[in-house]
Design a protein around this motif. Structure first.
Motif, PDB file in Angstrom:
ATOM      1  N   SER A 291      10.069 -31.543 -39.332  1.00  0.00           N
ATOM      2  CA  SER A 291      10.956 -32.556 -39.908  1.00  0.00           C
ATOM      3  C   SER A 291      12.399 -32.322 -39.489  1.00  0.00           C
ATOM      4  N   SER A 292      12.811 -31.050 -39.489  1.00  0.00           N
ATOM      5  CA  SER A 292      14.182 -30.717 -39.086  1.00  0.00           C
ATOM      6  C   SER A 292      14.416 -31.065 -37.620  1.00  0.00           C
ATOM      7  N   THR A 293      13.422 -30.786 -36.773  1.00  0.00           N
ATOM      8  CA  THR A 293      13.525 -31.099 -35.349  1.00  0.00           C
ATOM      9  C   THR A 293      13.635 -32.602 -35.142  1.00  0.00           C
ATOM     10  N   MET A 294      12.785 -33.354 -35.835  1.00  0.00           N
ATOM     11  CA  MET A 294      12.807 -34.812 -35.726  1.00  0.00           C
ATOM     12  C   MET A 294      14.170 -35.363 -36.134  1.00  0.00           C
ATOM     13  N   SER A 295      14.736 -34.835 -37.219  1.00  0.00           N
ATOM     14  CA  SER A 295      16.024 -35.308 -37.725  1.00  0.00           C
ATOM     15  C   SER A 295      17.146 -35.031 -36.735  1.00  0.00           C
ATOM     16  N   ARG A 296      17.144 -33.825 -36.142  1.00  0.00           N
ATOM     17  CA  ARG A 296      18.176 -33.477 -35.158  1.00  0.00           C
ATOM     18  C   ARG A 296      18.065 -34.367 -33.915  1.00  0.00           C
TER      19      ARG A 296
ATOM     20  N   ILE B  57       4.473 -41.994 -29.035  1.00  0.00           N
ATOM     21  CA  ILE B  57       5.333 -41.681 -30.193  1.00  0.00           C
ATOM     22  C   ILE B  57       4.518 -41.041 -31.306  1.00  0.00           C
ATOM     23  N   GLN B  58       3.367 -41.632 -31.577  1.00  0.00           N
ATOM     24  CA  GLN B  58       2.506 -41.103 -32.636  1.00  0.00           C
ATOM     25  C   GLN B  58       2.053 -39.677 -32.314  1.00  0.00           C
ATOM     26  N   HIS B  59       1.685 -39.458 -31.067  1.00  0.00           N
ATOM     27  CA  HIS B  59       1.249 -38.113 -30.638  1.00  0.00           C
ATOM     28  C   HIS B  59       2.381 -37.103 -30.827  1.00  0.00           C
ATOM     29  N   PHE B  60       3.599 -37.495 -30.449  1.00  0.00           N
ATOM     30  CA  PHE B  60       4.741 -36.591 -30.567  1.00  0.00           C
ATOM     31  C   PHE B  60       5.051 -36.275 -32.029  1.00  0.00           C
ATOM     32  N   LEU B  61       5.034 -37.305 -32.879  1.00  0.00           N
ATOM     33  CA  LEU B  61       5.333 -37.092 -34.301  1.00  0.00           C
ATOM     34  C   LEU B  61       4.271 -36.235 -34.979  1.00  0.00           C
ATOM     35  N   LEU B  62       3.020 -36.465 -34.654  1.00  0.00           N
ATOM     36  CA  LEU B  62       1.947 -35.659 -35.253  1.00  0.00           C
ATOM     37  C   LEU B  62       2.035 -34.205 -34.778  1.00  0.00           C
ATOM     38  N   THR B  63       2.465 -34.027 -33.529  1.00  0.00           N
ATOM     39  CA  THR B  63       2.671 -32.657 -33.034  1.00  0.00           C
ATOM     40  C   THR B  63       3.785 -31.978 -33.820  1.00  0.00           C
TER      41      THR B  63
ATOM     42  N   ALA C 123      16.749 -37.356 -33.772  1.00  0.00           N
ATOM     43  CA  ALA C 123      17.130 -38.722 -34.151  1.00  0.00           C
ATOM     44  C   ALA C 123      18.646 -38.897 -34.120  1.00  0.00           C
ATOM     45  N   LEU C 124      19.376 -37.889 -34.579  1.00  0.00           N
ATOM     46  CA  LEU C 124      20.839 -37.946 -34.540  1.00  0.00           C
ATOM     47  C   LEU C 124      21.338 -38.043 -33.097  1.00  0.00           C
ATOM     48  N   HIS C 125      20.763 -37.217 -32.203  1.00  0.00           N
ATOM     49  CA  HIS C 125      21.160 -37.281 -30.794  1.00  0.00           C
ATOM     50  C   HIS C 125      20.867 -38.660 -30.199  1.00  0.00           C
ATOM     51  N   LEU C 126      19.726 -39.240 -30.560  1.00  0.00           N
ATOM     52  CA  LEU C 126      19.345 -40.540 -30.008  1.00  0.00           C
ATOM     53  C   LEU C 126      20.270 -41.655 -30.492  1.00  0.00           C
ATOM     54  N   VAL C 127      20.613 -41.648 -31.784  1.00  0.00           N
ATOM     55  CA  VAL C 127      21.452 -42.728 -32.301  1.00  0.00           C
ATOM     56  C   VAL C 127      22.886 -42.601 -31.784  1.00  0.00           C
ATOM     57  N   LEU C 128      23.352 -41.372 -31.591  1.00  0.00           N
ATOM     58  CA  LEU C 128      24.678 -41.188 -30.984  1.00  0.00           C
ATOM     59  C   LEU C 128      24.665 -41.667 -29.531  1.00  0.00           C
TER      60      LEU C 128
ATOM     61  N   LYS D 272       5.841 -34.198 -20.155  1.00  0.00           N
ATOM     62  CA  LYS D 272       7.089 -34.235 -19.389  1.00  0.00           C
ATOM     63  C   LYS D 272       8.147 -35.056 -20.130  1.00  0.00           C
ATOM     64  N   GLN D 273       7.718 -36.176 -20.732  1.00  0.00           N
ATOM     65  CA  GLN D 273       8.653 -37.004 -21.497  1.00  0.00           C
ATOM     66  C   GLN D 273       9.191 -36.251 -22.709  1.00  0.00           C
ATOM     67  N   ALA D 274       8.296 -35.534 -23.391  1.00  0.00           N
ATOM     68  CA  ALA D 274       8.721 -34.763 -24.557  1.00  0.00           C
ATOM     69  C   ALA D 274       9.691 -33.661 -24.148  1.00  0.00           C
ATOM     70  N   LYS D 275       9.393 -33.006 -23.041  1.00  0.00           N
ATOM     71  CA  LYS D 275      10.276 -31.945 -22.549  1.00  0.00           C
ATOM     72  C   LYS D 275      11.646 -32.509 -22.186  1.00  0.00           C
ATOM     73  N   SER D 276      11.666 -33.679 -21.567  1.00  0.00           N
ATOM     74  CA  SER D 276      12.917 -34.330 -21.194  1.00  0.00           C
ATOM     75  C   SER D 276      13.739 -34.673 -22.425  1.00  0.00           C
ATOM     76  N   LEU D 277      13.061 -35.104 -23.495  1.00  0.00           N
ATOM     77  CA  LEU D 277      13.750 -35.444 -24.742  1.00  0.00           C
ATOM     78  C   LEU D 277      14.469 -34.231 -25.320  1.00  0.00           C
ATOM     79  N   PHE D 278      13.796 -33.085 -25.283  1.00  0.00           N
ATOM     80  CA  PHE D 278      14.405 -31.858 -25.803  1.00  0.00           C
ATOM     81  C   PHE D 278      15.561 -31.379 -24.922  1.00  0.00           C
ATOM     82  N   ILE D 279      15.416 -31.534 -23.617  1.00  0.00           N
ATOM     83  CA  ILE D 279      16.441 -31.036 -22.695  1.00  0.00           C
ATOM     84  C   ILE D 279      17.682 -31.932 -22.686  1.00  0.00           C
ATOM     85  N   HIS D 280      17.461 -33.257 -22.519  1.00  0.00           N
ATOM     86  CA  HIS D 280      18.589 -34.178 -22.356  1.00  0.00           C
ATOM     87  C   HIS D 280      19.117 -34.728 -23.680  1.00  0.00           C
ATOM     88  N   ARG D 281      18.269 -34.798 -24.690  1.00  0.00           N
ATOM     89  CA  ARG D 281      18.660 -35.243 -26.033  1.00  0.00           C
ATOM     90  C   ARG D 281      19.340 -36.607 -26.004  1.00  0.00           C
TER      91      ARG D 281
END
Length: 523
Positions: free
Chosen positions: A128-133, A53-59, A135-140, A32-41
């Motif tokens: 990697s591309s997904t993680m980078s995108r 975090i580790q589980h999400f990155l390895l996925t 990360a940009l949303h999170l830092v903004l 649910k947390q991962a889904k929320s991250l993708f939806i709300h960014r």
């Protein structure tokens, strides 16, 4: 596999359904947390656990082509009869020899971007591309909801770079030049730089193949602040009219320098149609600075705001966020990046922001704000105890300074800085009065003070994000001991000199007496 299938498989192993339901609640919460991250960014309110975090990155890493499961193939080779699901025959296939290295990067070894654009998705590295995108949303989001930059202007668009602030500034200059017409490009090669005695920005201008015109600053009447000289800037803009690529201002700096009057500079740049680049290396942590940046974007022209990730967000050195009210600027910055980029600084940032969450980031900003008054009071107390005083620089609320006029100046003042370092104090800056330095063929008179005739030697220290109260108290304890030891050593050396002078005088008197005795005998 959905939760119903997973429940069925677990119970088929003889595990009670009620036990399975309890265990699956964690699994569902993580999904649910991962889904929320993708939806709300945007940043989660509360930070994620390390395991989440580790589980999400390895996925995410399983989406990259170098992470496929090995499959058996027919082979006459004795050494191996397995290859990955993907058969890579390019010169770069995300191959990593050390298992320790692949663990450090969570399996994300392809980097980000493509050779033509650092922001472009990499077909071999969807994870990697997904993680980078993300990360940009999170830092903004951190810049907007945490630091207070305006989502409609100053933090509207951004690009993440795996480079330090200075190198990122160089890319911004290259992007601005690249956006010019073929006729304008050779003509506009001058950058006006409101003087700030930090080497990286000056070097960034030179390394971009541009001419740097250093605009002098001035000391503000009624305080110790070194401020923007708007009259000098206007003269420089008039002198180089038609040749200016950009004006560079600074919003985070060492005392006695204070943030430039970026709102006034933005008006001048808007009036003359000149690009305006802000060096906001560590200004995100300061609410006053963010309000100043927002005002500049509202009243005039701002093309790019460059911020360090390590100085603002507590990650290892090597990353920057370039923000802009204009989408074309950040797109051009991404396009001028040469080659594919390392994902390492972006992974570090992504992990940190998920771990921190919005509550954690706001908590760090609040902690720094609460320490400000204590920091200044203790600094003033130590200074006055040894005959010094704090520098009056009210517009700088990150870096603070005290005079060092009683130390004797020159080498003695510099020696005090080395004494602090040998006592395990880092981050302070000791600036003797009237020291000069040559950079890029230009001489900077009074280097360190950002102006030519600063009337004091001084020491600065920063109340920066992440500083704890115990660390602050220990700094002032060691600073006081440094003063005590310095003056004790100075007094000891003075006694030695006095004793040597007395001995020399005694020998001189004895020599005169001996000569007189010889003359008396000879008569």
């Amino acid at each position: 596999m959905d939760s119903d299938d997973l429940t069925s498989h677990i119970t088929s192993l003889g595990i009670p359904r009620n036990h399975a339901t309890v265990g699956l609640s964690n699994y569902l919460a993580t999904n649910k947390q991962a889904k929320s991250l993708f939806i709300h960014r945007r940043l989660p309110d509360a930070g994620w656990s390390d395991l989440q975090i580790q589980h999400f990155l390895l996925t995410l890493s399983t989406l990259d082509t170098n992470s496929g499961e090995p499959v058996s193939v027919s082979s006459t080779s004795v050494s191996s009869n397995q290859v990955g699901r993907w058969c890579g025959v390019g010169e770069r296939e995300g191959r990593v020899y050390s298992s320790l290295v692949i663990q450090r990067h969570c399996g994300l070894s392809h980097g980000i971007g493509r050779s033509g654009d650092v922001t472009e998705p990499q077909p071999k590295a969807v994870g990697s591309s997904t993680m980078s995108r993300l990360a940009l949303h999170l830092v903004l989001d951190a810049a907007r909801r945490g630091a207070g930059l305006d989502a409609r202007s100053s933090a509207k668009h951004g690009v993440l770079l795996p480079l330090c602030t200075g190198m990122s500034m160089g890319l911004v200059f290259a992007a601005l030049r690249d956006a010019l017409s073929a006729e304008e490009r050779p003509k506009k090669n001058v950058v006006l730089w409101s003087r700030i005695d930090q080497k990286s920005c000056f070097k960034a201008i030179l390394s971009a193949g541009l001419v740097c015109e250093v605009v002098p600053t001035k000391i503000c009447d009624g305080s110790d602040e070194v401020v923007t000289d708007l009259d000098a800037l206007e003269k420089a803009m008039s002198k180089h009219k038609g040749k200016i690529l950009a004006v560079v201002s600074t919003t985070s700096c060492f005392a006695p320098r204070v943030p430039d009057s970026v709102d006034d500079i933005a008006r001048l740049c808007d009036r003359d149609g000149v690009s305006h680049v802000m060096n906001n290396a560590y200004g995100l942590q300061c609410a006053k600075t963010c309000k100043l940046i927002n005002r500049a974007c509202a009243v005039g022209r701002v093309d790019a705001i460059v911020c360090s990730t390590d100085k603002n967000l507590l990650v290892p050195v090597g990353g920057a966020i370039v923000m802009s009210p204009r989408e074309d600027v950040v797109k051009n910055v991404g396009k001028v990046y040469p080659g594919r980029a390392s994902a390492a600084p972006i992974i570090d940032l992504f992990i940190t922001l998920l771990s921190m969450g919005l509550d954690g980031y706001r908590g760090l900003l609040q902690q720094r704000t609460e320490l400000l008054v204590k920091f200044q009071d203790k600094f003033a107390q130590v200074a006055s105890k040894y005959g010094e005083r704090p520098l009056s620089c009210p517009r700088n609320s990150i870096s603070f300074g005290i005079t060092l006029d009683t130390l004797g100046g020159g080498k003695d003042t510099s020696y005090f800085g080395s004494m602090l370092f040998t006592r395990c104090v880092s981050g302070t800056r000791v600036v003797p009065q009237s020291q000069n330095k040559v950079m890029g063929g230009q001489e900077f008179v009074g280097f360190g003070s950002s102006t030519e005739d600063y009337p004091h030697s001084y020491l600065t220290a920063a109340c920066a994000i992440g500083l704890s109260e115990s660390e602050m108290n220990e700094f002032f304890s060691r600073l006081e001991k440094g003063f005590k030891d310095f003056f004790a050593k100075q007094k000891k050396e003075a006694k030695k000199k006095a004793a040597a002078a007395a001995e020399e005088k005694k020998e001189s008197v004895s020599e005169v007496t001996d000569k007189a005795a010889v003359l008396s005998v000879s008569k």
